[in-house]
Enzyme design. Structure first.
Site, mmCIF file in Angstrom:
data_model
loop_
_atom_site.group_PDB
_atom_site.id
_atom_site.type_symbol
_atom_site.label_atom_id
_atom_site.label_comp_id
_atom_site.label_asym_id
_atom_site.label_seq_id
_atom_site.Cartn_x
_atom_site.Cartn_y
_atom_site.Cartn_z
ATOM 1 N N LYS A 101 0.857 -1.202 0.000
ATOM 2 C CA LYS A 101 0.000 0.000 0.000
ATOM 3 C C LYS A 101 0.884 1.241 0.000
ATOM 4 C CE LYS A 101 -1.777 2.362 3.426
ATOM 5 N NZ LYS A 101 -1.456 3.703 2.894
ATOM 6 N N GLU A 116 10.128 0.210 10.361
ATOM 7 C CA GLU A 116 11.086 1.300 10.087
ATOM 8 C C GLU A 116 10.390 2.580 10.498
ATOM 9 O OE1 GLU A 116 14.084 1.022 9.213
ATOM 10 O OE2 GLU A 116 14.342 -0.839 8.110
ATOM 11 N N CYS A 128 13.648 10.333 7.281
ATOM 12 C CA CYS A 128 13.596 9.724 8.611
ATOM 13 C C CYS A 128 14.924 9.867 9.355
ATOM 14 C CB CYS A 128 13.235 8.257 8.488
ATOM 15 S SG CYS A 128 14.288 7.393 7.307
ATOM 16 N N GLU A 168 10.307 14.389 16.891
ATOM 17 C CA GLU A 168 10.538 14.435 15.447
ATOM 18 C C GLU A 168 9.585 15.451 14.810
ATOM 19 O OE1 GLU A 168 9.215 11.123 12.938
ATOM 20 O OE2 GLU A 168 11.100 11.260 11.850
HETATM 21 P P1 NAD Z 1 2.492 7.722 8.933
HETATM 22 O O1 NAD Z 1 2.898 6.829 10.037
HETATM 23 O O2 NAD Z 1 1.466 8.739 9.191
HETATM 24 O O3 NAD Z 1 1.947 6.864 7.679
HETATM 25 C C1 NAD Z 1 2.723 5.877 7.075
HETATM 26 C C2 NAD Z 1 1.833 4.915 6.312
HETATM 27 O O4 NAD Z 1 0.984 4.230 7.227
HETATM 28 C C3 NAD Z 1 0.907 5.550 5.282
HETATM 29 O O5 NAD Z 1 0.861 4.727 4.149
HETATM 30 C C4 NAD Z 1 -0.438 5.561 6.007
HETATM 31 O O6 NAD Z 1 -1.533 5.539 5.110
HETATM 32 C C5 NAD Z 1 -0.382 4.290 6.814
HETATM 33 N N1 NAD Z 1 -1.182 4.248 8.034
HETATM 34 C C6 NAD Z 1 -1.542 5.283 8.827
HETATM 35 N N2 NAD Z 1 -2.211 4.824 9.917
HETATM 36 C C7 NAD Z 1 -2.265 3.477 9.804
HETATM 37 C C8 NAD Z 1 -2.806 2.433 10.634
HETATM 38 N N3 NAD Z 1 -3.408 2.695 11.781
HETATM 39 N N4 NAD Z 1 -2.661 1.152 10.224
HETATM 40 C C9 NAD Z 1 -2.019 0.861 9.083
HETATM 41 N N5 NAD Z 1 -1.505 1.807 8.257
HETATM 42 C C10 NAD Z 1 -1.609 3.099 8.621
HETATM 43 O O7 NAD Z 1 3.851 8.377 8.404
HETATM 44 P P2 NAD Z 1 4.088 9.454 7.257
HETATM 45 O O8 NAD Z 1 3.636 10.783 7.742
HETATM 46 O O9 NAD Z 1 3.567 8.954 5.960
HETATM 47 O O10 NAD Z 1 5.697 9.416 7.156
HETATM 48 C C11 NAD Z 1 6.508 10.079 8.026
HETATM 49 C C12 NAD Z 1 7.081 9.167 9.089
HETATM 50 O O11 NAD Z 1 7.724 8.047 8.483
HETATM 51 C C13 NAD Z 1 8.170 9.836 9.909
HETATM 52 O O12 NAD Z 1 7.993 9.517 11.263
HETATM 53 C C14 NAD Z 1 9.455 9.226 9.382
HETATM 54 O O13 NAD Z 1 10.533 9.267 10.264
HETATM 55 C C15 NAD Z 1 9.015 7.850 9.064
HETATM 56 N N6 NAD Z 1 9.915 7.216 8.080
HETATM 57 C C16 NAD Z 1 10.779 6.235 8.521
HETATM 58 C C17 NAD Z 1 11.672 5.645 7.647
HETATM 59 C C18 NAD Z 1 12.627 4.579 8.110
HETATM 60 O O14 NAD Z 1 13.212 3.893 7.265
HETATM 61 N N7 NAD Z 1 12.833 4.397 9.414
HETATM 62 C C19 NAD Z 1 11.683 6.029 6.298
HETATM 63 C C20 NAD Z 1 10.790 7.021 5.877
HETATM 64 C C21 NAD Z 1 9.907 7.600 6.780
#
Ligand code: NAD
Length: 496
Positions: free
Chosen positions: A178, A252, A286, A386
């Site tokens: 997704k 991650e 991230c 963050e």
């Molecule tokens: P987010 O957690 O809001 O969403 C990430 C994904 O999860 C999206 O596809 C979203 O639709 C889905 N999602 C949201 N709620 C959900 C639930 N309850 N159940 C299942 N899926 C759900 O994050 P974001 O705003 O898209 O991205 C930013 C975050 O991602 C930051 O915290 C960043 O540090 C982290 N990030 C981490 C890495 C890594 O490799 N560690 C890489 C990139 C981004």
């Protein structure tokens, strides 16, 4: 305008309830693609397709060499379609052209490396030390975990999709991936590429959608593994939701990475490195180096140069190759960033530069925030929370012990860096950091053959490298008796 359909069971299909949405450019606000939003029925259909494919002979019996060939073909096709992918990624995710080019290149490289890893991995191996002649031959067999649900964020859409799909194909798992609904386009193109490269129907299914679609995937009883990249808060919720069916997980998550500049650092490189560390992709990475720790002896010179160099950053239209720094992804992220800036001001953190939205000309079409730096202590919110935007907190320290204590004073542990001319000394510091990656005199560079992931609340497990592949395999201990006479078996008289 592009149309991004759902890719389910090897077919590009519309949403079963006809629901679509428009994905817009972060820099021009123009519509770039019509995307199909999956219904709950579509999500089930995607998981069912992945389940059928997992149990199909075509996929189960495909040997590692053939899977490796497919991975290599995908790498080649990504390169062939790089111009189109770069253009779409610039608009969909607000990436600069330079960042989008790097993303496409890195994704192609990743598939190539996975192809090699798949070809060389020993899926079955006898453990000579554990085996005992005349008694047992003991083998490890690595078998694919099953149907995966893979959920990715919006900041590096193509790279994240690649990191997820690569090990699925290398190991013989199947998946429903997704994409984030903010950035659904490049995953849609990747679906076309997989289709052209002979990935069997149902092995990889690609849909988009928000939290509700993600929740349905996580809860699905046919899903054996959830691989999630996103925020720590959502990761924690997903882990809870995985508990009832004991799903395997790779997480991650977020970061607040320390970037340590020692007195003997090369000033020019360390200043530019520190800016790159927290401003790459407008800070929406991230592993961003958002806690800049600078040693007392170099602090004044460092800050003078830092505040001068920050003015040289080329801010503008991300589609212009000269641009180094573009807009934030959308209004929601802009509001989040501004709320942290306002909070820091209220908490009396000293604003050193930036803090405002840019306006006029191209800036009025997107959400551009000035590169922003505050002087902070561990009491300030932005020392530990963050932000996921272009804001750094700078803290002065005297001793190495103090730097290490400040660096490790975080619930996160994704990445970190040390800048010093003395690499041995830098490594002593690096070894003491509680983070999954540490750079010495570098930042943000990743090697697809090496693991990436977080300590502490930055995650569980690793992606990339052989560790990333192992995360999609179950290990089976196969015991073959080497002791045939009944009376020589250790259990032969246990019951009688
Ligand atoms: P987010 O957690 O809001 O969403 C990430 C994904 O999860 C999206 O596809 C979203 O639709 C889905 N999602 C949201 N709620 C959900 C639930 N309850 N159940 C299942 N899926 C759900 O994050 P974001 O705003 O898209 O991205 C930013 C975050 O991602 C930051 O915290 C960043 O540090 C982290 N990030 C981490 C890495 C890594 O490799 N560690 C890489 C990139 C981004």
């Amino acid at each position: 305008m592009k149309e991004i359909k759902l890719y389910i069971d090897g077919k590009f299909v519309p949403s079963s309830d006809g629901k679509t949405f428009v994905s817009k450019s972060s820099s021009t606000d123009e519509a770039i693609a019509t995307c199909h939003m999956p219904s709950s029925k579509d999500v089930d259909a995607a998981v069912d397709a992945a389940d059928r494919a997992f149990h199909s002979k075509a996929w189960r019996d495909m040997d590692a060499a053939k899977r490796s060939e497919i991975l290599l073909a995908i790498s080649g096709k990504i390169k062939e379609r790089s111009k189109e992918l770069v253009e779409l990624e610039v608009h969909d995710s607000g990436s600069t052209v330079r960042k989008a080019k790097a993303d496409v290149h890195n994704t192609a490289s990743f598939f190539k490396v996975m192809s090699k890893v798949a070809a060389s991995f020993k899926f079955e191996e006898q453990d000579e030390a554990a085996s005992r002649e005349g008694f047992s031959k003991n083998f490890r067999r690595y078998e694919p975990l099953g149907v995966c649900a893979q959920i990715i964020p919006w900041n590096f859409p193509l790279v994240m999709a690649g990191w997820k799909i690569g090990p699925v194909l290398a190991t013989g798992c199947t998946t429903v991936l997704k994409s984030a609904e903010e950035t659904p386009v490049s995953a849609g193109i990747l679906a076309e590429i997989l289709d052209e490269c002979g990935v069997p129907a149902g092995v990889v299914n690609i849909i988009t959608g928000g939290a509700e679609v993600g929740k349905q995937l996580v809860a699905h009883p046919k899903v054996a593994k959830v691989a999630f990249t996103g925020s720590t808060a959502v990761g924690a919720e997903i882990l809870k939701n995985c508990a009832s069916t004991i799903k395997n997980t790779t997480m991650e998550l977020g970061g607040k990475s320390p970037n340590i500049v020692l007195d003997d650092a090369d000033l020019d490189i360390a200043v530019d490195g520190a800016l790159y560390a927290f401003l790459y992709h407008q800070g929406q990475a991230c592993d961003s180096g958002t806690r800049l720790l600078v040693q007392d002896g170099i602090y004044d010179k460092f800050m003078e140069r830092f505040l001068s160099r920050i003015k040289d950053i080329k801010i503008g239209d991300p589609a212009d190759i000269a641009t180094g720094y573009g807009p934030l992804i959308n209004e929601k992220q802009y509001k989040t960033v501004m709320s942290f800036i306002d909070k820091s001001t209220q908490e009396k953190a000293k604003l050193l530069t930036g803090g405002k939205r840019l306006s006029g000309g191209v800036f009025d079409k997107g959400y551009y925030v000035e590169p922003t730096a505050f002087e902070v202590t561990p009491d300030h919110t932005i020392f530990y929370e963050e932000i996921f935007g272009p804001v750094v907190g700078i803290t002065r320290f005297k001793t190495i012990d103090e730097a290490v204590a400040l660096a490790n004073n975080s619930k996160y542990g994704l990445a970190g860096a040390v800048w010093s001319r003395n690499k041995d000394q830098a490594q002593v510091v690096a070894n003491r950091l509680e983070t999954g990656t540490v750079w010495i005199n570098e930042y943000h560079l990743l090697n697809p053959g090496m693991p990436f992931g977080g300590f502490k609340q930055s995650g569980l497990g690793r992606e990339m490298g052989v560790e990333g592949m192992r995360a999609y395999l179950e290990v089976k201990h196969l015991w073959v008796s080497d002791c045939d006479p009944r009376d020589q078996k250790p259990w032969f008289d246990a019951l009688f």
